[in-house]
Enzyme design. Structure first.
Site, PDB file in Angstrom:
ATOM      1  N   ARG A 284      13.437  -0.335   9.962  1.00 64.21           N
ATOM      2  CA  ARG A 284      12.729  -1.120   8.939  1.00 64.21           C
ATOM      3  C   ARG A 284      13.511  -1.104   7.608  1.00 64.21           C
ATOM      4  O   ARG A 284      14.711  -0.883   7.613  1.00 64.21           O
ATOM      5  CB  ARG A 284      11.304  -0.570   8.801  1.00 64.21           C
ATOM      6  CG  ARG A 284      10.504  -0.684  10.128  1.00 64.21           C
ATOM      7  CD  ARG A 284       9.085  -0.195   9.969  1.00 64.21           C
ATOM      8  NE  ARG A 284       8.337  -1.021   9.040  1.00 64.21           N
ATOM      9  CZ  ARG A 284       7.165  -0.651   8.496  1.00 64.21           C
ATOM     10  NH1 ARG A 284       6.633   0.536   8.813  1.00 64.21           N
ATOM     11  NH2 ARG A 284       6.528  -1.451   7.672  1.00 64.21           N
TER      12      ARG A 284
ATOM     13  N   ARG B 132      -4.614  -3.525   9.251  1.00 64.20           N
ATOM     14  CA  ARG B 132      -3.396  -3.526   8.433  1.00 64.20           C
ATOM     15  C   ARG B 132      -2.166  -3.885   9.271  1.00 64.20           C
ATOM     16  O   ARG B 132      -1.892  -3.206  10.264  1.00 64.20           O
ATOM     17  CB  ARG B 132      -3.226  -2.110   7.876  1.00 64.20           C
ATOM     18  CG  ARG B 132      -1.932  -1.871   7.167  1.00 64.20           C
ATOM     19  CD  ARG B 132      -1.673  -0.387   6.961  1.00 64.20           C
ATOM     20  NE  ARG B 132      -0.475  -0.210   6.174  1.00 64.20           N
ATOM     21  CZ  ARG B 132       0.241   0.892   6.155  1.00 64.20           C
ATOM     22  NH1 ARG B 132      -0.129   1.942   6.869  1.00 64.20           N
ATOM     23  NH2 ARG B 132       1.316   0.968   5.430  1.00 64.20           N
TER      24      ARG B 132
ATOM     25  N   HIS C 264       5.291   8.860  13.120  1.00 62.88           N
ATOM     26  CA  HIS C 264       5.222   7.516  12.544  1.00 62.88           C
ATOM     27  C   HIS C 264       4.966   6.539  13.662  1.00 62.88           C
ATOM     28  O   HIS C 264       5.603   6.616  14.721  1.00 62.88           O
ATOM     29  CB  HIS C 264       6.530   7.139  11.838  1.00 62.88           C
ATOM     30  CG  HIS C 264       6.812   8.057  10.704  1.00 62.88           C
ATOM     31  ND1 HIS C 264       6.105   8.005   9.536  1.00 62.88           N
ATOM     32  CD2 HIS C 264       7.666   9.092  10.595  1.00 62.88           C
ATOM     33  CE1 HIS C 264       6.521   8.967   8.742  1.00 62.88           C
ATOM     34  NE2 HIS C 264       7.468   9.652   9.357  1.00 62.88           N
TER      35      HIS C 264
ATOM     36  N   ASP D   2       6.794  20.664   0.168  1.00 60.95           N
ATOM     37  CA  ASP D   2       6.671  22.065  -0.258  1.00 60.95           C
ATOM     38  C   ASP D   2       5.392  22.707   0.282  1.00 60.95           C
ATOM     39  O   ASP D   2       5.398  23.886   0.644  1.00 60.95           O
ATOM     40  CB  ASP D   2       6.688  22.158  -1.790  1.00 60.95           C
ATOM     41  CG  ASP D   2       8.099  22.005  -2.371  1.00 60.95           C
ATOM     42  OD1 ASP D   2       9.066  22.000  -1.594  1.00 60.95           O
ATOM     43  OD2 ASP D   2       8.209  21.887  -3.603  1.00 60.95           O
TER      44      ASP D   2
ATOM     45  N   ALA E 271       3.550   6.471   3.534  1.00 56.94           N
ATOM     46  CA  ALA E 271       4.616   6.206   2.548  1.00 56.94           C
ATOM     47  C   ALA E 271       5.057   7.471   1.816  1.00 56.94           C
ATOM     48  O   ALA E 271       6.192   7.542   1.329  1.00 56.94           O
ATOM     49  CB  ALA E 271       4.159   5.142   1.553  1.00 56.94           C
TER      50      ALA E 271
ATOM     51  N   ARG F  16      12.622   3.249   3.989  1.00 56.31           N
ATOM     52  CA  ARG F  16      11.872   4.013   5.010  1.00 56.31           C
ATOM     53  C   ARG F  16      12.795   4.876   5.878  1.00 56.31           C
ATOM     54  O   ARG F  16      12.338   5.645   6.704  1.00 56.31           O
ATOM     55  CB  ARG F  16      11.086   3.068   5.921  1.00 56.31           C
ATOM     56  CG  ARG F  16      10.022   2.282   5.195  1.00 56.31           C
ATOM     57  CD  ARG F  16       9.171   1.493   6.178  1.00 56.31           C
ATOM     58  NE  ARG F  16       8.554   0.356   5.525  1.00 56.31           N
ATOM     59  CZ  ARG F  16       7.402   0.393   4.842  1.00 56.31           C
ATOM     60  NH1 ARG F  16       6.715   1.509   4.757  1.00 56.31           N
ATOM     61  NH2 ARG F  16       6.919  -0.690   4.269  1.00 56.31           N
TER      62      ARG F  16
ATOM     63  N   HIS G 184       8.547   9.327   2.351  1.00 57.70           N
ATOM     64  CA  HIS G 184       9.840   8.952   1.814  1.00 57.70           C
ATOM     65  C   HIS G 184      10.164   9.568   0.450  1.00 57.70           C
ATOM     66  O   HIS G 184      11.292   9.478   0.002  1.00 57.70           O
ATOM     67  CB  HIS G 184       9.931   7.420   1.768  1.00 57.70           C
ATOM     68  CG  HIS G 184       9.490   6.786   3.063  1.00 57.70           C
ATOM     69  ND1 HIS G 184      10.113   7.038   4.259  1.00 57.70           N
ATOM     70  CD2 HIS G 184       8.433   5.966   3.361  1.00 57.70           C
ATOM     71  CE1 HIS G 184       9.488   6.376   5.229  1.00 57.70           C
ATOM     72  NE2 HIS G 184       8.459   5.724   4.714  1.00 57.70           N
TER      73      HIS G 184
ATOM     74  N   PRO H  56      -1.829   7.857   3.199  1.00 58.17           N
ATOM     75  CA  PRO H  56      -2.370   6.654   2.589  1.00 58.17           C
ATOM     76  C   PRO H  56      -2.249   5.393   3.443  1.00 58.17           C
ATOM     77  O   PRO H  56      -1.249   5.185   4.124  1.00 58.17           O
ATOM     78  CB  PRO H  56      -1.554   6.507   1.297  1.00 58.17           C
ATOM     79  CG  PRO H  56      -0.341   7.346   1.501  1.00 58.17           C
ATOM     80  CD  PRO H  56      -0.760   8.462   2.399  1.00 58.17           C
ATOM     81  N   ASN H  57      -3.286   4.611   3.363  1.00 53.19           N
ATOM     82  CA  ASN H  57      -3.405   3.294   4.011  1.00 53.19           C
ATOM     83  C   ASN H  57      -3.634   3.364   5.521  1.00 53.19           C
ATOM     84  O   ASN H  57      -3.886   2.336   6.152  1.00 53.19           O
ATOM     85  CB  ASN H  57      -2.169   2.411   3.705  1.00 53.19           C
ATOM     86  CG  ASN H  57      -1.971   2.222   2.215  1.00 53.19           C
ATOM     87  OD1 ASN H  57      -2.905   1.807   1.529  1.00 53.19           O
ATOM     88  ND2 ASN H  57      -0.801   2.553   1.691  1.00 53.19           N
TER      89      ASN H  57
ATOM     90  N   TYR I 181       1.602  -2.024  13.289  1.00 51.34           N
ATOM     91  CA  TYR I 181       0.837  -0.789  13.557  1.00 51.34           C
ATOM     92  C   TYR I 181      -0.182  -0.912  14.700  1.00 51.34           C
ATOM     93  O   TYR I 181      -0.826   0.080  15.041  1.00 51.34           O
ATOM     94  CB  TYR I 181       0.133  -0.336  12.268  1.00 51.34           C
ATOM     95  CG  TYR I 181       1.115  -0.029  11.152  1.00 51.34           C
ATOM     96  CD1 TYR I 181       2.059   0.989  11.287  1.00 51.34           C
ATOM     97  CD2 TYR I 181       1.123  -0.776   9.974  1.00 51.34           C
ATOM     98  CE1 TYR I 181       2.979   1.259  10.277  1.00 51.34           C
ATOM     99  CE2 TYR I 181       2.034  -0.507   8.957  1.00 51.34           C
ATOM    100  CZ  TYR I 181       2.955   0.509   9.121  1.00 51.34           C
ATOM    101  OH  TYR I 181       3.869   0.778   8.123  1.00 51.34           O
TER     102      TYR I 181
ATOM    103  N   GLU J 292       5.936  15.591  12.662  1.00 50.66           N
ATOM    104  CA  GLU J 292       5.777  14.363  11.870  1.00 50.66           C
ATOM    105  C   GLU J 292       5.703  13.166  12.820  1.00 50.66           C
ATOM    106  O   GLU J 292       6.529  13.057  13.731  1.00 50.66           O
ATOM    107  CB  GLU J 292       6.989  14.241  10.937  1.00 50.66           C
ATOM    108  CG  GLU J 292       7.002  12.999  10.071  1.00 50.66           C
ATOM    109  CD  GLU J 292       8.287  12.909   9.240  1.00 50.66           C
ATOM    110  OE1 GLU J 292       8.943  13.940   8.978  1.00 50.66           O
ATOM    111  OE2 GLU J 292       8.637  11.785   8.876  1.00 50.66           O
TER     112      GLU J 292
ATOM    113  N   ASN K  14       1.042  12.325   9.843  1.00 52.87           N
ATOM    114  CA  ASN K  14       1.689  11.066   9.498  1.00 52.87           C
ATOM    115  C   ASN K  14       1.504  10.917   7.984  1.00 52.87           C
ATOM    116  O   ASN K  14       0.445  10.503   7.526  1.00 52.87           O
ATOM    117  CB  ASN K  14       1.050   9.890  10.237  1.00 52.87           C
ATOM    118  CG  ASN K  14       1.764   8.577   9.918  1.00 52.87           C
ATOM    119  OD1 ASN K  14       2.553   8.504   8.971  1.00 52.87           O
ATOM    120  ND2 ASN K  14       1.482   7.549  10.691  1.00 52.87           N
TER     121      ASN K  14
HETATM  122  C1  DQA Z   1       4.303   4.902   8.683  1.00 59.40           C
HETATM  123  C2  DQA Z   1       5.656   4.404   8.151  1.00 59.40           C
HETATM  124  C3  DQA Z   1       5.706   4.447   6.638  1.00 59.40           C
HETATM  125  O1  DQA Z   1       6.963   3.967   6.154  1.00 59.40           O
HETATM  126  C4  DQA Z   1       4.616   3.590   6.053  1.00 59.40           C
HETATM  127  O2  DQA Z   1       4.611   3.685   4.641  1.00 59.40           O
HETATM  128  C5  DQA Z   1       3.270   3.866   6.629  1.00 59.40           C
HETATM  129  C6  DQA Z   1       3.143   4.158   8.049  1.00 59.40           C
HETATM  130  C7  DQA Z   1       4.194   4.732  10.202  1.00 59.40           C
HETATM  131  O3  DQA Z   1       3.270   5.314  10.772  1.00 59.40           O
HETATM  132  O4  DQA Z   1       4.984   3.996  10.817  1.00 59.40           O
HETATM  133  O5  DQA Z   1       2.262   3.781   5.928  1.00 59.40           O
HETATM  134  O6  DQA Z   1       4.195   6.290   8.400  1.00 59.40           O
END
Ligand code: DQA
Length: 145
Positions: A106, A17, A99, A86, A76, A110, A79, A9-10, A22, A97, A73
């Site tokens: 942070r 953003r 980030h 699963d 959020a 997180r 967390h 998400p996002n 980022y 993974e 990735n």
């Molecule tokens: C993230 C870190 C997460 O805590 C955050 O919610 C994101 C981006 C990162 O790429 O640093 O949306 O996964």
């Protein structure tokens, strides 16, 4: 070799953003950079992004049969999303993974990843380059098998 690159998400808003955290690249620009490296590494990549947990879970399930690994990735969901964890366990594929930010530097919420324990490894804090580092590590792992 076929790898699925999944963004949560996002991350569709990358480029606009929180640019100080980022960076300025859009998700499409980052995906282009991943495609260039994938070509060098002689693997194929398919991309998926969703803001919905269920869609991410289905994208993970779809990796069964045909995919060799997952670069994710979870944003959020990292967390707290046990259902994503699963799903990753269920498909029995190597997972890396990623980030963009250093999640350990942070806010406290997180600092914990519920995903990391079911992953081969985690990359955090290198911005978009983290996707390339993660892909390289994943491909080396699969090649070495
Ligand atoms: C993230 C870190 C997460 O805590 C955050 O919610 C994101 C981006 C990162 O790429 O640093 O949306 O996964």
């Amino acid at each position: 070799m076929l790898i699925k690159v999944i963004n949560g998400p996002n991350l569709n808003l990358l480029g606009t953003r929180e640019k100080d955290i980022y960076g300025r690249l859009t998700l499409a620009e980052i995906e282009n950079k991943i495609s260039v490296l994938a070509k060098e590494l002689q693997c194929s990549v398919k991309f998926f992004q969703s803001n919905h947990e269920g869609e991410l879970i289905e994208a993970i399930h779809d990796c069964r049969g045909g995919y060799d690994g997952i670069l994710i990735n979870p944003a959020a969901f990292t967390h707290y999303a046990y259902a994503i964890r699963d799903a990753l366990t269920a498909v029995e594929l190597p997972v890396v993974e990623v980030h963009m930010s250093n999640i350990y530097a942070r806010e406290a919420f997180r600092h914990r990843s519920v995903i990391a324990p079911v992953c081969l490894g985690q990359i955090a804090g290198f911005g978009w380059v983290g996707y390339l580092l993660g892909l390289k590590g994943l491909v080396e792992h699969i090649d070495g098998k």
